[in-house]
Design an enzyme around this catalytic site. Structure first.
Site, PDB file in Angstrom:
ATOM      1  N   SER A  52       0.855  -1.185   0.000  1.00 32.64           N
ATOM      2  CA  SER A  52       0.000   0.000   0.000  1.00 32.64           C
ATOM      3  C   SER A  52       0.893   1.238   0.000  1.00 32.64           C
ATOM      4  O   SER A  52       1.874   1.298   0.735  1.00 32.64           O
ATOM      5  CB  SER A  52      -0.911   0.001   1.237  1.00 32.64           C
ATOM      6  N   GLU A  53       0.527   2.219  -0.834  1.00 33.36           N
ATOM      7  CA  GLU A  53       1.421   3.360  -1.088  1.00 33.36           C
ATOM      8  C   GLU A  53       1.788   4.142   0.174  1.00 33.36           C
ATOM      9  O   GLU A  53       2.830   4.787   0.231  1.00 33.36           O
ATOM     10  CB  GLU A  53       0.785   4.303  -2.110  1.00 33.36           C
ATOM     11  N   ASN A  54       0.908   4.093   1.196  1.00 26.17           N
ATOM     12  CA  ASN A  54       1.184   4.849   2.415  1.00 26.17           C
ATOM     13  C   ASN A  54       2.131   4.121   3.363  1.00 26.17           C
ATOM     14  O   ASN A  54       2.269   4.529   4.511  1.00 26.17           O
ATOM     15  CB  ASN A  54      -0.126   5.219   3.121  1.00 26.17           C
ATOM     16  N   SER A  94       8.326   3.926   0.241  1.00 23.94           N
ATOM     17  CA  SER A  94       7.190   3.263  -0.388  1.00 23.94           C
ATOM     18  C   SER A  94       7.142   3.562  -1.890  1.00 23.94           C
ATOM     19  O   SER A  94       6.877   2.678  -2.708  1.00 23.94           O
ATOM     20  CB  SER A  94       5.889   3.717   0.273  1.00 23.94           C
TER      21      SER A  94
ATOM     22  N   GLN B 103       2.262  11.848  -6.001  1.00 22.42           N
ATOM     23  CA  GLN B 103       2.592  11.594  -4.589  1.00 22.42           C
ATOM     24  C   GLN B 103       4.057  11.218  -4.356  1.00 22.42           C
ATOM     25  O   GLN B 103       4.701  11.717  -3.432  1.00 22.42           O
ATOM     26  CB  GLN B 103       1.681  10.482  -4.084  1.00 22.42           C
TER      27      GLN B 103
END
Lengths: 216, 222
Positions: A52-54, A94, B103
């Site tokens: 998961s990107e976080n 990440s 991001q």
């Protein structure tokens, strides 16, 4: 019993069809929305680690009330769990995992995919809506394979598998496979190859719902 | 003696001025230094540039700063969440400038700032409208775009434990942008749930070494 005529893949069947193509031992990121449904379809006899990107590797299913950690969320901001052996890391690491080619598969939703594998999934170009991109562009350029999962046409019946994307690109020439309710297609040098037709879908029907010429 | 602990949120944000660029940690509701951001609101500063992943949620923290028109510019990857009604309203009114950054690029730009680098080339977004006007280069047959470092005058971060030297541990996915942001702020301020004695944090488990941190303040746990 009434005979039910099956036509096309249901959403569950699409998720299961993607899951079938994920090899044992893969590191996989599932995007927000339709890609998230693939998580529930992963077979239990394979060890597939979800990123998961976080900052999570080895993301587990939705917690029970006892397991709930308010800070432990996925990219879609839903509460998740961590599998035994899972790990946490910060955002820059990440995205290093994503952009650095360390993920085997990224499953992304799509507004449009071109016959060359161009992906548009972040903006409709509507100037009255604030733009938002999140991790989509990093996921699209970084993973070893990119799978797009989406409905084959818009609600108005317009093809989403197109010759050229009309929406702003997320990344050019990145998609390897397209999973829709009508078919599974592979993006090759010479265009789109149909890997599988959904139940009850004919070649003519698929072609007429698709802009570029398909190879069967 | 080094002691980075401060007694109050007011002390933690003292000295932040109008026009500051503030890096604010958090992803969704996880790891947001809400108490520190609220202290910035109480400080009364304006014309701020806020760098954070989302556009604020509900009526607290970054959402409150936007509501009170303290934010001139938001640098952000995903402002348009369901709960970001103040962002949507101020942006639609033309009162809030938005710089949209992928991001991973946002995070890496802050890392570059903290690492003393002049920027980096990334393939992310290189062939998209987010690269418009930026220098591009073919590297190993792939188009890359030059991205600048993104330093902050201040970084505001949420962590779990700190000792008086400012060594930090985090909790689960609340770590997110914290370890990068504390390296990129000229003044790095961290709110934690617990102060511990020097030596209580296993050196092998410290995620952020205290050298990156200027002030730590204790807030209640969730």
């Amino acid at each position: 019993m009434t005979a039910v005529t099956t036509h096309g893949f249901t959403k569950e069947a699409m998720a299961a069809r993607v899951a079938q193509d994920i090899p044992d031992g893969s590191y996989v990121n599932l995007g927000i929305g339709m890609p998230t449904t693939v998580g529930d379809a992963l077979p239990h006899d394979k060890e597939i680690l979800l990123h998961s990107e976080n900052g999570i590797l080895g993301m587990g299913p939705t917690p029970t009330p006892e397991q709930l950690d308010p800070e432990l969320i996925n990219a879609g901001k839903q509460h998740v769990t961590l599998l035994t052996g899972g790990s946490y890391f910060h955002h820059t690491d990440s995205f290093m995992i994503m952009r650095g080619g360390h993920l085997d598969i990224s499953v992304l939703g799509g507004f449009e995919v071109s016959e060359y594998g161009d992906l548009a999934n972040w903006s409709t170009g509507d100037p009255t809506v604030a733009p938002a991109v999140g991790g989509a562009m990093d996921l699209a350029v970084g993973a070893k394979s990119v799978f797009a999962i989406m409905s084959h046409t818009t609600k108005d019946g317009k093809p989403k598998v197109v010759r050229e994307c009309s929406y702003p690109l997320t990344a050019g020439r990145v998609v390897d496979r397209i999973y829709t309710d009508l078919a599974v297609m592979a993006v090759e040098e010479d265009g789109l190859h149909v890997v599988e037709l959904a139940p009850g879908v004919t070649k003519d029907e698929l072609q007429s719902a698709t802009e570029p010429k398909l190879h069967f | 003696m080094i002691d980075k602990r401060v007694a109050s949120l007011e002390d933690a944000v003292a000295g932040i001025s109008d026009g500051a660029t503030i890096l604010v940690g958090g992803f969704g509701d996880s790891g947001v230094p809400t108490e520190l951001v609220d202290a910035v609101l109480d400080l009364g500063v304006a014309d701020l540039t806020i760098v954070t992943n989302n556009g604020g949620a509900g009526d607290n923290g970054v959402a409150a700063l936007i509501r009170e028109k303290r934010v001139a510019k938001l640098i952000c990857s995903y402002p348009r969440t369901k709960e970001a009604h103040w962002f949507k309203q101020r942006w639609a009114e033309g009162q809030l400038e938005l710089e949209l950054v992928p991001q991973g690029t946002m995070s890496e730009r802050m890392r570059a700032a903290g690492a003393g680098l002049g920027g980096f080339f990334t393939p992310t977004g290189a062939d998209t409208e987010l690269a418009k006007g930026k220098e591009t280069r073919m590297i190993n047959g792939r188009l890359h775009v030059l991205e600048d470092p993104l330093p902050g005058d201040v970084s505001l971060v949420h962590a779990q434990r700190a000792d008086r030297w400012g060594n930090l541990t985090y909790h689960s996915a609340a770590r997110n942008f914290g370890p990068t942001m504390v390296t990129a702020g000229k003044l790095s301020v961290v709110q934690v749930h617990e102060f511990v004695e020097l030596g209580d944090l296993d050196p092998e488990h410290i995620i952020t070494p205290g050298i990156f941190v200027d002030r730590v303040v204790k807030v209640g746990s969730k």
